[in-house]
Design a protein around this motif. Structure first.
Motif, PDB file in Angstrom:
ATOM      1  N   GLU A  29       0.967  -0.957  -0.033  1.00 32.42           N
ATOM      2  CA  GLU A  29       0.141   0.075  -0.059  1.00 32.42           C
ATOM      3  C   GLU A  29       0.995   1.085  -0.092  1.00 32.42           C
ATOM      4  N   PRO A  30       0.531   2.162  -0.789  1.00 32.03           N
ATOM      5  CA  PRO A  30       1.492   3.527  -0.732  1.00 32.03           C
ATOM      6  C   PRO A  30       1.204   4.187   0.527  1.00 32.03           C
ATOM      7  N   VAL A  31       2.256   4.576   0.948  1.00 30.01           N
ATOM      8  CA  VAL A  31       2.506   5.301   2.285  1.00 30.01           C
ATOM      9  C   VAL A  31       1.528   6.903   2.030  1.00 30.01           C
ATOM     10  N   PRO A  32       0.647   7.043   2.882  1.00 30.62           N
ATOM     11  CA  PRO A  32      -0.342   8.242   2.652  1.00 30.62           C
ATOM     12  C   PRO A  32       0.708   9.638   2.916  1.00 30.62           C
ATOM     13  N   GLY A  33       0.440  10.537   2.260  1.00 33.08           N
ATOM     14  CA  GLY A  33       1.141  11.957   2.578  1.00 33.08           C
ATOM     15  C   GLY A  33       1.023  12.885   1.634  1.00 33.08           C
ATOM     16  N   ALA A  34       1.917  13.842   1.489  1.00 36.75           N
ATOM     17  CA  ALA A  34       1.742  14.992   0.562  1.00 36.75           C
ATOM     18  C   ALA A  34       2.852  15.750   0.266  1.00 36.75           C
ATOM     19  N   LEU A  35       2.916  16.330  -0.792  1.00 36.22           N
ATOM     20  CA  LEU A  35       4.166  17.375  -1.072  1.00 36.22           C
ATOM     21  C   LEU A  35       3.572  18.679  -0.258  1.00 36.22           C
ATOM     22  N   VAL A  36       4.463  19.203   0.508  1.00 34.70           N
ATOM     23  CA  VAL A  36       4.032  20.365   1.316  1.00 34.70           C
ATOM     24  C   VAL A  36       4.752  21.882   1.265  1.00 34.70           C
ATOM     25  N   ASP A  37       5.411  22.109   0.139  1.00 35.17           N
ATOM     26  CA  ASP A  37       6.022  22.899  -0.319  1.00 35.17           C
ATOM     27  C   ASP A  37       4.890  23.944  -1.029  1.00 35.17           C
ATOM     28  N   ARG A  38       5.068  25.272  -1.117  1.00 30.61           N
ATOM     29  CA  ARG A  38       4.037  26.010  -1.820  1.00 30.61           C
ATOM     30  C   ARG A  38       4.853  27.377  -2.278  1.00 30.61           C
ATOM     31  N   ALA A  39       6.122  27.449  -1.910  1.00 24.27           N
ATOM     32  CA  ALA A  39       6.702  28.568  -2.423  1.00 24.27           C
ATOM     33  C   ALA A  39       6.978  28.633  -3.754  1.00 24.27           C
ATOM     34  N   VAL A  40       7.120  27.325  -4.357  1.00 19.36           N
ATOM     35  CA  VAL A  40       7.436  27.193  -5.954  1.00 19.36           C
ATOM     36  C   VAL A  40       6.314  28.099  -6.746  1.00 19.36           C
ATOM     37  N   ASP A  41       5.169  27.963  -6.129  1.00 23.24           N
ATOM     38  CA  ASP A  41       3.876  28.343  -6.913  1.00 23.24           C
ATOM     39  C   ASP A  41       3.833  29.961  -6.660  1.00 23.24           C
ATOM     40  N   VAL A  42       3.951  30.318  -5.397  1.00 25.78           N
ATOM     41  CA  VAL A  42       3.758  31.614  -4.922  1.00 25.78           C
ATOM     42  C   VAL A  42       4.860  32.524  -5.562  1.00 25.78           C
ATOM     43  N   GLY A  43       5.929  31.998  -5.187  1.00 23.26           N
ATOM     44  CA  GLY A  43       7.135  32.839  -5.657  1.00 23.26           C
ATOM     45  C   GLY A  43       7.313  32.890  -7.189  1.00 23.26           C
TER      46      GLY A  43
END
Length: 544
Positions: A29-43
């Protein structure tokens, strides 16, 4: 182009990890989680069209743009000098830059820098900060500072994984030939000699921070060639030694010895010792890594002075100060400040879009700054990972992987049980010489890709880790570390970038030191603050 699983692992981590991952492949089963960065989009909004400007500008004596280590160090210095009207604005929702940290129900953990080498000299702003933290216990008979035992990395410190087993230390001694070990001893002797070297003014050839190093041509000439070329010229050809040097360059500079100047490569091994071997007491760390230092810097800044989620898009110096335009990252509401003094504590690639005169005529030296991407992942486990060979250490390195392995966040906890939940912080520098291509590779991979890559790397050393994994969070740093490429450390570009614009706009960031290290960011932050004090007509003794 779609890649097979094996091709994806090979592209990011190397063929050895890909082969191991395929041998161990079985449904999970895949490990639950997420990408947590956002400066890529905002910056990246800075690259778009013009952003809105507010009709009125709020007056302030000092505006610090950026709440990474450099910006917070500037605010820390200004607070100590009694400057009250200071505002710090930060793009992210959490300050600290690549020294920021996170926390869950198991532990605090780093999102980037995870240790600070214990200083050799009882002087400078880093030592002042460590004293504020009660990390310094005294000074020994030889004048070297001593540090709180609980903050020094606990044993075991380091181990390396190779072909199914873990071994103590970073240098792979298992199976090393007499010639390998002789070459290691000769290399260490050379680094000790560099560590002992002084110029006619008494300056170390290689010092911390780099600004205190000797500028004599005898040493700075080393900046012209690569570390790999220097090793070859000096007859250092042992694959085990070359791996160790490559690891050091990837660890501190985000690329290999092929892309690092020989001066910077030697600095890594020589600057933190006095020529008698490794005199430093070791490494200082906390569960959250250098996030603890960020918290201390923040504690020095009066409440309400730090504003988060603010994207500065224009800094225009003029008579008597700067106009600074920004938008709130969440709402898009325009903001403006009229500041008597500004510290722009961001990397040069951001400054190129923000400093108004540079948008009209970009300085040629901006092109000399190169930045490597990194990926950091925090994997929460229900229990300590099982392994064969040398026991679990603070730093756990994979010899055959392009990653740096992982550190154990709970290693520095007051009591680290042999069993029980933990958080492993995994590091991958994208070390290829074409940093732009590496950055595109990082951003092209989604969470499912990164989950597969992290688990492929981990499962090679810990076959049962998939059953222990509870959550995985991934942070992509597109421009994580400035690269000290040949000719950069002692070339004109880095020094031109350090100059203020007029008497009102001053710069601070680790990239001005050429190396993405806490000591460099702290030094340049304090230096910028002291230029601000001069601009405000405040007399204060220097901390540098």
């Amino acid at each position: 182009m779609e890649l097979t699983r094996r091709e994806l692992v090979a592209a990011f981590l190397g063929s050895a990890v890909a082969a191991s991952a395929c041998r161990r492949e079985r449904p999970r089963e895949p490990v639950p989680g997420a990408l947590v960065d956002r400066a890529v989009d905002v910056g990246h909004k800075l690259r778009g069209g013009p952003l809105p400007r507010a009709a009125e500008a709020q007056p302030v004596d000092v505006l610090v743009v950026g709440a990474g280590v450099a910006g917070l160090s500037a605010a820390w210095r200004l607070a100590a000098a009694g400057v009250k009207d200071v505002r710090v604005v930060e793009l992210e929702s959490e300050p600290g830059g690549t020294s920021r940290s996170g926390r869950n129900e198991v532990s605090a953990y780093p999102w980037g820098a995870h240790y600070l080498p214990a200083p050799l000299v009882d002087a400078g702003p880093v030592m002042r900060l460590l004293r504020e933290l009660d990390a310094v216990t005294g000074v020994d008979a030889e004048g070297y500072p001593t540090f709180a035992e609980e903050l020094l990395i606990h044993e075991p410190e380091e181990r390396v994984f190779y072909k199914g087993d873990w071994y103590e230390g970073l240098y792979l001694r298992a199976g090393a030939s007499a010639a390998d070990l002789a070459e290691l001893a000769r290399f260490e002797a050379r680094m000790n000699a560099f560590g002992a070297a002084r110029d006619a003014k008494g300056r170390k050839a290689f010092a911390v921070p780099s600004a205190l190093s000797s500028d004599d041509a005898e040493w700075t000439a080393l900046d012209q060639g690569t570390m790999a070329r220097w090793l070859e010229a000096e007859g250092f050809r042992s694959p085990r030694l070359r791996w160790l040097v490559d690891y050091a360059c990837r660890d501190d500079y985000g690329t290999t010895a092929e892309g690092v100047s020989a001066w910077a490569g030697i600095w890594y091994f020589a600057a933190r010792q006095d020529g008698k071997g490794e005199r430093s007491e070791g490494f200082l760390s906390w569960p959250e890594g250098n996030g603890r230092l960020v918290k201390q810097l923040l504690a020095s800044v009066p409440a309400g002075q730090v504003e988060r989620d603010v994207l500065v898009h224009s800094v225009e110096p003029g008579e008597g100060g700067c106009r600074v335009d920004a938008v709130e990252a969440g709402t898009g509401k325009p903001r403006a400040f009229r500041a008597r003094q500004v510290v722009l504590a961001c990397p040069r690639f951001v400054a190129a879009h923000v400093v108004a005169p540079w948008r009209q005529q970009r300085p040629e030296w901006l092109g000399a700054f190169q930045y490597g991407p990194w990926v950091v992942a925090n994997l929460t486990l229900s229990d300590m990972p099982r392994s064969r060979g040398f026991p679990l250490a603070w730093d756990n390195v994979f010899y055959e992987s392009r990653s740096l392995g992982y550190v154990v966040a709970t290693h520095q906890a007051p009591r680290m049980d042999e069993r029980g939940p933990t958080v492993l912080t995994w590091y991958l520098p994208l070390a290829g010489l074409d940093a732009k291509a590496e950055r595109q590779k990082v951003l092209s991979a989604g969470y499912a890709d990164w989950e597969g890559l992290v688990m492929a790397d981990m499962r090679a050393a810990h076959p049962g880790i998939a059953e222990q994994a509870r959550r995985l969070e991934v942070m992509r740093w597109g421009h994580a570390m400035v690269r000290p490429v040949p000719g950069f450390m002692w070339g004109p570009a880095r020094f031109a970038a350090q100059e203020s614009l007029g008497d009102v706009l001053h710069f601070a960031h680790s990239d001005l030191g050429g190396m993405a290290l806490f000591e460099e960011a702290n030094w340049f932050g304090v230096r910028a603050a002291e230029r601000v004090l001069k601009g405000l007509g405040r007399a204060a003794p220097s901390w540098l």
